[in-house]
Scaffold this motif. Structure first.
Motif, PDB file in Angstrom:
ATOM      1  N   HIS A  75     -36.010 122.700  -5.733  1.00 28.87           N
ATOM      2  CA  HIS A  75     -37.368 122.294  -5.988  1.00 28.87           C
ATOM      3  C   HIS A  75     -37.399 122.311  -7.557  1.00 28.87           C
ATOM      4  O   HIS A  75     -37.068 123.064  -8.217  1.00 28.87           O
ATOM      5  CB  HIS A  75     -38.330 123.551  -5.591  1.00 28.87           C
ATOM      6  CG  HIS A  75     -39.740 123.031  -5.716  1.00 28.87           C
ATOM      7  ND1 HIS A  75     -40.406 122.151  -5.256  1.00 28.87           N
ATOM      8  CD2 HIS A  75     -40.512 123.458  -6.994  1.00 28.87           C
ATOM      9  CE1 HIS A  75     -41.600 122.056  -5.822  1.00 28.87           C
ATOM     10  NE2 HIS A  75     -41.953 122.806  -6.822  1.00 28.87           N
ATOM     11  N   ASP A  77     -38.426 121.907 -11.508  1.00 31.64           N
ATOM     12  CA  ASP A  77     -39.363 122.682 -12.327  1.00 31.64           C
ATOM     13  C   ASP A  77     -40.169 121.735 -13.218  1.00 31.64           C
ATOM     14  O   ASP A  77     -41.242 122.128 -13.569  1.00 31.64           O
ATOM     15  CB  ASP A  77     -38.612 123.859 -13.095  1.00 31.64           C
ATOM     16  CG  ASP A  77     -37.808 124.677 -12.233  1.00 31.64           C
ATOM     17  OD1 ASP A  77     -38.369 125.587 -11.767  1.00 31.64           O
ATOM     18  OD2 ASP A  77     -36.582 124.329 -12.138  1.00 31.64           O
ATOM     19  N   PHE A  78     -39.604 120.492 -13.396  1.00 28.29           N
ATOM     20  CA  PHE A  78     -40.254 119.612 -14.382  1.00 28.29           C
ATOM     21  C   PHE A  78     -40.279 118.072 -13.571  1.00 28.29           C
ATOM     22  O   PHE A  78     -39.507 117.989 -12.661  1.00 28.29           O
ATOM     23  CB  PHE A  78     -39.469 119.484 -15.740  1.00 28.29           C
ATOM     24  CG  PHE A  78     -39.219 120.856 -16.464  1.00 28.29           C
ATOM     25  CD1 PHE A  78     -40.302 121.055 -17.296  1.00 28.29           C
ATOM     26  CD2 PHE A  78     -37.952 121.603 -16.358  1.00 28.29           C
ATOM     27  CE1 PHE A  78     -39.929 122.448 -17.815  1.00 28.29           C
ATOM     28  CE2 PHE A  78     -37.962 122.664 -16.885  1.00 28.29           C
ATOM     29  CZ  PHE A  78     -38.965 123.198 -17.826  1.00 28.29           C
ATOM     30  N   LEU A  91     -44.849 120.151 -15.873  1.00 31.36           N
ATOM     31  CA  LEU A  91     -44.348 121.234 -14.923  1.00 31.36           C
ATOM     32  C   LEU A  91     -44.578 121.080 -13.707  1.00 31.36           C
ATOM     33  O   LEU A  91     -46.058 120.748 -13.405  1.00 31.36           O
ATOM     34  CB  LEU A  91     -44.854 122.446 -15.655  1.00 31.36           C
ATOM     35  CG  LEU A  91     -44.548 122.978 -16.750  1.00 31.36           C
ATOM     36  CD1 LEU A  91     -45.247 124.299 -17.356  1.00 31.36           C
ATOM     37  CD2 LEU A  91     -42.925 123.319 -16.667  1.00 31.36           C
ATOM     38  N   THR A  92     -43.896 121.288 -12.610  1.00 32.46           N
ATOM     39  CA  THR A  92     -44.519 120.829 -11.382  1.00 32.46           C
ATOM     40  C   THR A  92     -45.243 121.850 -10.534  1.00 32.46           C
ATOM     41  O   THR A  92     -46.265 121.475  -9.830  1.00 32.46           O
ATOM     42  CB  THR A  92     -42.978 120.756 -10.479  1.00 32.46           C
ATOM     43  OG1 THR A  92     -42.532 122.286 -10.573  1.00 32.46           O
ATOM     44  CG2 THR A  92     -42.239 119.885 -10.717  1.00 32.46           C
ATOM     45  N   ALA A  93     -45.368 123.024 -11.244  1.00 33.92           N
ATOM     46  CA  ALA A  93     -46.376 124.188 -10.804  1.00 33.92           C
ATOM     47  C   ALA A  93     -47.454 124.283 -11.749  1.00 33.92           C
ATOM     48  O   ALA A  93     -48.018 125.191 -11.949  1.00 33.92           O
ATOM     49  CB  ALA A  93     -45.604 125.494 -10.652  1.00 33.92           C
ATOM     50  N   ARG A 149     -44.591 129.376 -19.811  1.00 32.39           N
ATOM     51  CA  ARG A 149     -44.884 127.883 -19.726  1.00 32.39           C
ATOM     52  C   ARG A 149     -44.702 126.967 -20.746  1.00 32.39           C
ATOM     53  O   ARG A 149     -44.284 125.966 -20.833  1.00 32.39           O
ATOM     54  CB  ARG A 149     -46.131 127.726 -18.952  1.00 32.39           C
ATOM     55  CG  ARG A 149     -46.329 128.422 -17.437  1.00 32.39           C
ATOM     56  CD  ARG A 149     -47.600 128.275 -16.975  1.00 32.39           C
ATOM     57  NE  ARG A 149     -48.263 127.015 -16.765  1.00 32.39           N
ATOM     58  CZ  ARG A 149     -47.820 126.330 -15.698  1.00 32.39           C
ATOM     59  NH1 ARG A 149     -47.095 126.759 -14.738  1.00 32.39           N
ATOM     60  NH2 ARG A 149     -48.228 125.093 -15.704  1.00 32.39           N
ATOM     61  N   MET A 152     -41.145 126.428 -21.739  1.00 32.88           N
ATOM     62  CA  MET A 152     -40.684 125.555 -20.839  1.00 32.88           C
ATOM     63  C   MET A 152     -41.088 124.019 -21.233  1.00 32.88           C
ATOM     64  O   MET A 152     -40.192 123.112 -21.235  1.00 32.88           O
ATOM     65  CB  MET A 152     -40.954 125.722 -19.283  1.00 32.88           C
ATOM     66  CG  MET A 152     -40.393 126.964 -18.735  1.00 32.88           C
ATOM     67  SD  MET A 152     -40.921 127.585 -17.079  1.00 32.88           S
ATOM     68  CE  MET A 152     -40.558 126.348 -16.131  1.00 32.88           C
ATOM     69  N   LYS A 201     -32.733 125.743 -14.069  1.00 32.38           N
ATOM     70  CA  LYS A 201     -34.069 124.809 -13.972  1.00 32.38           C
ATOM     71  C   LYS A 201     -33.564 123.459 -13.658  1.00 32.38           C
ATOM     72  O   LYS A 201     -32.602 122.969 -14.063  1.00 32.38           O
ATOM     73  CB  LYS A 201     -34.831 125.040 -15.264  1.00 32.38           C
ATOM     74  CG  LYS A 201     -35.248 126.434 -15.619  1.00 32.38           C
ATOM     75  CD  LYS A 201     -36.479 126.806 -14.660  1.00 32.38           C
ATOM     76  CE  LYS A 201     -36.994 128.191 -15.231  1.00 32.38           C
ATOM     77  NZ  LYS A 201     -35.995 129.292 -15.629  1.00 32.38           N
ATOM     78  N   TYR A 202     -34.538 122.944 -12.959  1.00 29.53           N
ATOM     79  CA  TYR A 202     -34.285 121.303 -12.481  1.00 29.53           C
ATOM     80  C   TYR A 202     -35.353 120.501 -12.923  1.00 29.53           C
ATOM     81  O   TYR A 202     -36.347 120.800 -12.908  1.00 29.53           O
ATOM     82  CB  TYR A 202     -33.864 121.234 -10.996  1.00 29.53           C
ATOM     83  CG  TYR A 202     -32.615 121.837 -10.512  1.00 29.53           C
ATOM     84  CD1 TYR A 202     -31.443 120.972 -10.290  1.00 29.53           C
ATOM     85  CD2 TYR A 202     -32.839 123.117 -10.391  1.00 29.53           C
ATOM     86  CE1 TYR A 202     -30.369 121.855  -9.881  1.00 29.53           C
ATOM     87  CE2 TYR A 202     -31.443 123.981  -9.891  1.00 29.53           C
ATOM     88  CZ  TYR A 202     -30.410 123.164  -9.743  1.00 29.53           C
ATOM     89  OH  TYR A 202     -29.237 123.803  -9.251  1.00 29.53           O
TER      90      TYR A 202
END
Length: 290
Positions: A75, A77-78, A91-93, A149, A152, A201-202
């Protein structure tokens, strides 16, 4: 056991003989010894080895932990996407997570205890201390999430700025040498912070999903004096190995000379290290019956 379940053919019989009587020669690809022992022609050797290579060396690999690991999906992260001429990092979240905050009821409770200066019994003082500690812990936690965050986001934005050509083209040749110190210098963070942010991280791009560490690589110098990413050199090395004569694979010395012809002067031990990192065995173990 797998061979025994196959139709009874001369190739199966010979394959069972080789695996039971000449396994060490088979494992080390000593084709001459096998040919002398079995008196096989080149065509027969190829047929037997093709049969053996169809077998599964780990027949129980589909069960247990390996099966569970195979079902794991990455999944990201970016997300880095191109909008016109701009590269947007997100950021995906981000959008689907509500901002954290301290429950207003506890803030009001804290203010109430603070304002009641009269009749402060021991119990009320202990309660005030307890509530204040918990509210402060919550604020520290929220601030920690915010800082994480932010780190990141800034780290990913720095990577995109340094690798902008790659994120626009997806061509490995556009991936420039980049170390964690380079990103640390651009963001103002410590190298250890960049390492933590990049670990496991992906990022999802227009060209696939990649681990962040994919974009970090050392530099090597070509004949023109230009710095190029070692990842590009490794890709070239893999292409050379994939297209070599399988009956007479290239030694590490041969691979070093082949890279030199393409403009990359590397030590033989460096080429051997890259070959091992790419997962290719030594020349003798890459031999095939052709």
């Amino acid at each position: 056991l797998q061979l025994q379940r196959l139709p009874d053919t001369s190739a199966r019989t010979t394959a069972m003989y080789i695996l039971s009587r000449q396994y060490d020669d088979f494992l080390n690809k000593r084709f001459d010894r096998i040919r002398d022992e079995t008196a096989l022609s080149d065509a027969e050797m190829k047929e037997v080895f093709d049969l053996i290579m169809q077998l599964n060396p780990k027949p129980a690999n589909g069960w247990g932990d390996d099966a569970e690991a195979a079902m794991i999906r990455v999944h990201p992260d970016f997300i880095v996407e191109r909008l016109g001429e701009d590269l947007l990092v997100s950021l995906t979240a981000g959008g689907d997570v509500q901002p954290l905050r301290v429950n207003p009821a506890y803030r009001e409770m804290l203010e109430d205890y603070r304002s009641s200066a009269k009749n402060r019994s021991r119990e009320r003082r202990e309660t005030l201390l307890f509530v204040r500690q918990k509210v402060e812990q919550a604020r520290w936690f929220i601030d920690g999430i915010r800082q994480r965050r932010e780190a990141m986001q800034r780290t990913m934005e720095a990577i995109v700025r340094m690798q902008e050509d790659y994120f626009r083209s997806g061509e490995l040749s556009d991936l420039r040498p980049m170390g964690m110190k380079d990103v640390a210098d651009m963001t103002g963070y410590d190298v250890s912070t960049i390492s933590r942010v990049s670990s496991s991280k992906y990022v999802q791009t227009d060209f696939g999903v990649f681990p962040l560490k994919y974009f970090f690589s050392d530099a090597t110098i070509n004949d023109q004096g230009e710095e190029v990413s070692t990842r590009m050199v490794k890709q070239l090395l893999a292409e050379i190995i994939e297209t070599e004569d399988k009956a007479a694979p290239l030694t590490d010395t041969d691979l070093t000379e082949a890279l030199a012809e393409k403009g990359y002067q590397l030590a033989r031990r460096t080429v051997a290290k890259y070959r091992e990192q790419l997962g290719y065995p030594v020349a003798r173990m890459r031999r095939e019956v052709v």
